[in-house]
Enzyme design. Sequence first.
Site, PDB file in Angstrom:
ATOM      1  N   HIS A   2      -5.959  24.133 -34.763  1.00 50.49           N
ATOM      2  CA  HIS A   2      -5.812  24.108 -33.294  1.00 50.49           C
ATOM      3  C   HIS A   2      -5.685  22.661 -32.812  1.00 50.49           C
ATOM      4  O   HIS A   2      -4.853  22.348 -31.969  1.00 50.49           O
ATOM      5  CB  HIS A   2      -7.043  24.749 -32.618  1.00 50.49           C
ATOM      6  N   LYS A  21     -11.345  41.293 -29.657  1.00 41.53           N
ATOM      7  CA  LYS A  21     -12.169  40.621 -30.659  1.00 41.53           C
ATOM      8  C   LYS A  21     -13.627  40.578 -30.233  1.00 41.53           C
ATOM      9  O   LYS A  21     -13.927  40.501 -29.045  1.00 41.53           O
ATOM     10  CB  LYS A  21     -11.690  39.169 -30.854  1.00 41.53           C
ATOM     11  N   ARG A  24       1.833  30.148 -37.646  1.00 41.80           N
ATOM     12  CA  ARG A  24       1.595  29.726 -39.018  1.00 41.80           C
ATOM     13  C   ARG A  24       2.467  30.481 -40.014  1.00 41.80           C
ATOM     14  O   ARG A  24       3.166  29.913 -40.810  1.00 41.80           O
ATOM     15  CB  ARG A  24       0.120  29.933 -39.405  1.00 41.80           C
ATOM     16  N   SER A  77      -9.469  30.929 -37.407  1.00 39.70           N
ATOM     17  CA  SER A  77     -10.873  31.018 -36.992  1.00 39.70           C
ATOM     18  C   SER A  77     -11.608  32.067 -37.829  1.00 39.70           C
ATOM     19  O   SER A  77     -12.774  31.890 -38.182  1.00 39.70           O
ATOM     20  CB  SER A  77     -10.973  31.386 -35.508  1.00 39.70           C
TER      21      SER A  77
HETATM   22  O1  PNS Z   1      -6.538  33.096 -29.810  1.00 41.09           O
HETATM   23  P1  PNS Z   1      -6.142  34.482 -29.381  1.00 41.09           P
HETATM   24  O2  PNS Z   1      -7.347  35.412 -29.477  1.00 41.09           O
HETATM   25  O3  PNS Z   1      -4.948  34.998 -30.125  1.00 41.09           O
HETATM   26  O4  PNS Z   1      -5.757  34.343 -27.819  1.00 41.09           O
HETATM   27  C1  PNS Z   1      -5.305  35.466 -27.091  1.00 41.09           C
HETATM   28  C2  PNS Z   1      -5.300  35.175 -25.581  1.00 41.09           C
HETATM   29  C3  PNS Z   1      -6.695  34.837 -25.098  1.00 41.09           C
HETATM   30  C4  PNS Z   1      -4.364  33.993 -25.314  1.00 41.09           C
HETATM   31  C5  PNS Z   1      -4.761  36.463 -24.878  1.00 41.09           C
HETATM   32  O5  PNS Z   1      -5.573  37.538 -25.240  1.00 41.09           O
HETATM   33  C6  PNS Z   1      -4.694  36.320 -23.373  1.00 41.09           C
HETATM   34  O6  PNS Z   1      -3.815  35.658 -22.854  1.00 41.09           O
HETATM   35  N1  PNS Z   1      -5.651  36.954 -22.655  1.00 41.09           N
HETATM   36  C7  PNS Z   1      -5.692  36.934 -21.222  1.00 41.09           C
HETATM   37  C8  PNS Z   1      -5.244  38.288 -20.640  1.00 41.09           C
HETATM   38  C9  PNS Z   1      -3.732  38.354 -20.519  1.00 41.09           C
HETATM   39  O7  PNS Z   1      -3.102  37.567 -19.849  1.00 41.09           O
HETATM   40  N2  PNS Z   1      -3.135  39.365 -21.199  1.00 41.09           N
HETATM   41  C10 PNS Z   1      -1.700  39.569 -21.149  1.00 41.09           C
HETATM   42  C11 PNS Z   1      -0.973  38.836 -22.238  1.00 41.09           C
HETATM   43  S1  PNS Z   1      -1.308  39.507 -23.839  1.00 41.09           S
END
Ligand code: PNS
Length: 159
Positions: free
Chosen positions: A16, A40, A89, A127
């Site tokens: 990251h 998660k 990745r 992670s």
């Molecule tokens: O590191 P991650 O867990 O892959 O991140 C995912 C994240 C937090 C970026 C995604 O779940 C998110 O944007 N959540 C906020 C809710 C949202 O906007 N959802 C619509 C797009 S999937």
Amino acid sequence: MLGVYPGSFDPFTLGHKDIVERAAKFCDKLFIAVSENINKKHLFTLDERVEMIREVFSGNSNIVVESFSGLLVDYMQSRNAQYIIRGLRAVSDFEYEFQMAFANRNINNSVETIFMVPGSQYLFLSSTIVRDIAYNKGDVSNLVPEPVYKKLMEKYNIK
Ligand code: PNS
């Protein structure tokens, strides 16, 4: 250009950090936006994750670390940012990332997703891998930044 690097960062890894350092070169300001991922179960609380990442970038004035709840595109609008940065990745990341990019564009057509590739030494890093190794008392000191390492050791009660 205002970029947003969103994620759950549970915990924030050197992979990251590598993406942040690359993106910060071409963003006037980069927001590291920490959120819950409803799919998660998190090890660290949102506040703990924000605090650790702030410590990592404490000297960088163009990097802002904060949490958000609700939709990513709404958070972006509140910061007047248009660009989502995501790290890629492996091929296995593609489907999830494409779905998210299209979902976000569908909700707000003015946001663009920029995919970035980390240094090759981080291609295997996630992670999940870090949590697994730390949980089993393996050494993760070369996988995460120092503040994250300390917190992980505390969390798993490792001396
Ligand atoms: O590191 P991650 O867990 O892959 O991140 C995912 C994240 C937090 C970026 C995604 O779940 C998110 O944007 N959540 C906020 C809710 C949202 O906007 N959802 C619509 C797009 S999937």
